[in-house]
Scaffold this active site. Sequence first.
Site, PDB file in Angstrom:
ATOM      1  N   ASP A  67      -3.477   7.214  -1.076  1.00  0.00           N
ATOM      2  CA  ASP A  67      -4.616   6.300  -0.998  1.00  0.00           C
ATOM      3  C   ASP A  67      -5.736   6.836  -0.120  1.00  0.00           C
ATOM      4  O   ASP A  67      -5.569   7.836   0.576  1.00  0.00           O
ATOM      5  CB  ASP A  67      -4.146   4.918  -0.496  1.00  0.00           C
ATOM      6  CG  ASP A  67      -3.183   5.023   0.684  1.00  0.00           C
ATOM      7  OD1 ASP A  67      -3.146   6.089   1.334  1.00  0.00           O
ATOM      8  OD2 ASP A  67      -2.476   4.041   0.957  1.00  0.00           O
ATOM      9  N   ASP A 136       3.453  -6.124   6.000  1.00  0.00           N
ATOM     10  CA  ASP A 136       3.481  -7.107   4.904  1.00  0.00           C
ATOM     11  C   ASP A 136       4.243  -6.576   3.691  1.00  0.00           C
ATOM     12  O   ASP A 136       4.168  -7.146   2.603  1.00  0.00           O
ATOM     13  CB  ASP A 136       2.053  -7.533   4.517  1.00  0.00           C
ATOM     14  CG  ASP A 136       1.210  -6.366   3.979  1.00  0.00           C
ATOM     15  OD1 ASP A 136       1.746  -5.242   3.844  1.00  0.00           O
ATOM     16  OD2 ASP A 136       0.021  -6.586   3.690  1.00  0.00           O
ATOM     17  N   HIS A 138       3.827  -3.708   2.101  1.00  0.00           N
ATOM     18  CA  HIS A 138       3.097  -2.895   1.114  1.00  0.00           C
ATOM     19  C   HIS A 138       3.570  -1.443   1.109  1.00  0.00           C
ATOM     20  O   HIS A 138       4.004  -0.923   2.133  1.00  0.00           O
ATOM     21  CB  HIS A 138       1.573  -2.977   1.313  1.00  0.00           C
ATOM     22  CG  HIS A 138       1.045  -2.323   2.551  1.00  0.00           C
ATOM     23  ND1 HIS A 138      -0.044  -2.798   3.248  1.00  0.00           N
ATOM     24  CD2 HIS A 138       1.423  -1.213   3.228  1.00  0.00           C
ATOM     25  CE1 HIS A 138      -0.303  -2.011   4.270  1.00  0.00           C
ATOM     26  NE2 HIS A 138       0.577  -1.047   4.292  1.00  0.00           N
ATOM     27  N   GLU A 143      -0.984  -4.302  -1.693  1.00  0.00           N
ATOM     28  CA  GLU A 143      -0.801  -5.477  -0.855  1.00  0.00           C
ATOM     29  C   GLU A 143      -0.029  -6.568  -1.613  1.00  0.00           C
ATOM     30  O   GLU A 143       0.085  -6.500  -2.842  1.00  0.00           O
ATOM     31  CB  GLU A 143      -2.179  -6.011  -0.429  1.00  0.00           C
ATOM     32  CG  GLU A 143      -3.015  -5.021   0.364  1.00  0.00           C
ATOM     33  CD  GLU A 143      -2.535  -4.793   1.796  1.00  0.00           C
ATOM     34  OE1 GLU A 143      -1.337  -4.995   2.086  1.00  0.00           O
ATOM     35  OE2 GLU A 143      -3.379  -4.405   2.623  1.00  0.00           O
TER      36      GLU A 143
HETATM   37  P1  PGA Z   1       1.940   3.012   9.723  1.00  0.00           P
HETATM   38  O1  PGA Z   1       1.387   2.417   8.369  1.00  0.00           O
HETATM   39  O2  PGA Z   1       2.747   4.217   9.366  1.00  0.00           O
HETATM   40  O3  PGA Z   1       0.725   3.389  10.522  1.00  0.00           O
HETATM   41  O4  PGA Z   1       2.763   1.950  10.368  1.00  0.00           O
HETATM   42  C1  PGA Z   1       2.238   2.269   7.291  1.00  0.00           C
HETATM   43  C2  PGA Z   1       1.555   1.584   6.124  1.00  0.00           C
HETATM   44  O5  PGA Z   1       0.711   0.705   6.347  1.00  0.00           O
HETATM   45  O6  PGA Z   1       1.881   1.909   4.978  1.00  0.00           O
END
Ligand code: PGA
Length: 259
Positions: A67, A136, A138, A143
């Site tokens: 992404d 959450d 994702h 999302e």
């Molecule tokens: P993080 O993010 O590794 O910074 O916790 C993970 C994500 O949001 O997919």
Amino acid sequence: MRVIITENYEEMSKRAAKIIAEQIKRKPNSVLGLATGSTPLGTYKELIRMHREEGLDFSKVVTFNLDEYYGLAPTHPQSYHYFMFENLFNHININPRNVHIPDGLAKDIKAFCENYEEEIRRAGGIDLQLLGIGRDGHIAFNEPGSPLMGRTTIIALAEETIKDNARFFKSEAEVPRLAITMGCGTIMEARKIILLANGEGKADAIAATVEGPITSQITASILQMHPNAIIIVDEAAAMKLRRKDYYRHVNRLLEEQGL
Ligand code: PGA
């Protein structure tokens, strides 16, 4: 799903890096799906170490990132493009021509997304996809409520994600509200998937992903349908799993067989 519980972040990172390195040694022109965020940083550090000290060769490796924030140029320090070069690509012998990251400045978004999917197909599909997970639930920027069979698309970040990611920006207001992301359907086509999570903050998302129902409210839960998904978590992220002992038992038996 295979669930591997490690003592800490370092061990989680080393386990993941070892699987990635084995993939590259088995198939030097492997197509890797890569992730950004704090979680994979230790894995990337270990891959850089393996490149420097053990000659792990990335010269034929092809990568596709999950992404990118919409509206950020590749040169923006918070762009995922910048992150990948800073934390991995600048330190290994990857050919920059083999690197693919969604273009945050794409004008024709629909055409861009279709072309990204086409490029993955033309590369032969993703051999190994690395994933983090949001609080959450994702994966990539899919999302809650995103289609479980979705393809690369533009999405709106959830409120929780904007808050979580604000730590990298000067203020919450600066966090882009949109992103281009591979869809869950794109991710599910990878031949092998590794999802990493560490820390207590991810414990609910991991429990829901591994032991909850498959639901678009926790997009990572679609990995239950994947024949070759490995979830590597530290003790803190595994805290809310009910069947921890069973996962440990499975791994002991498989490891005895060298699997
Ligand atoms: P993080 O993010 O590794 O910074 O916790 C993970 C994500 O949001 O997919």
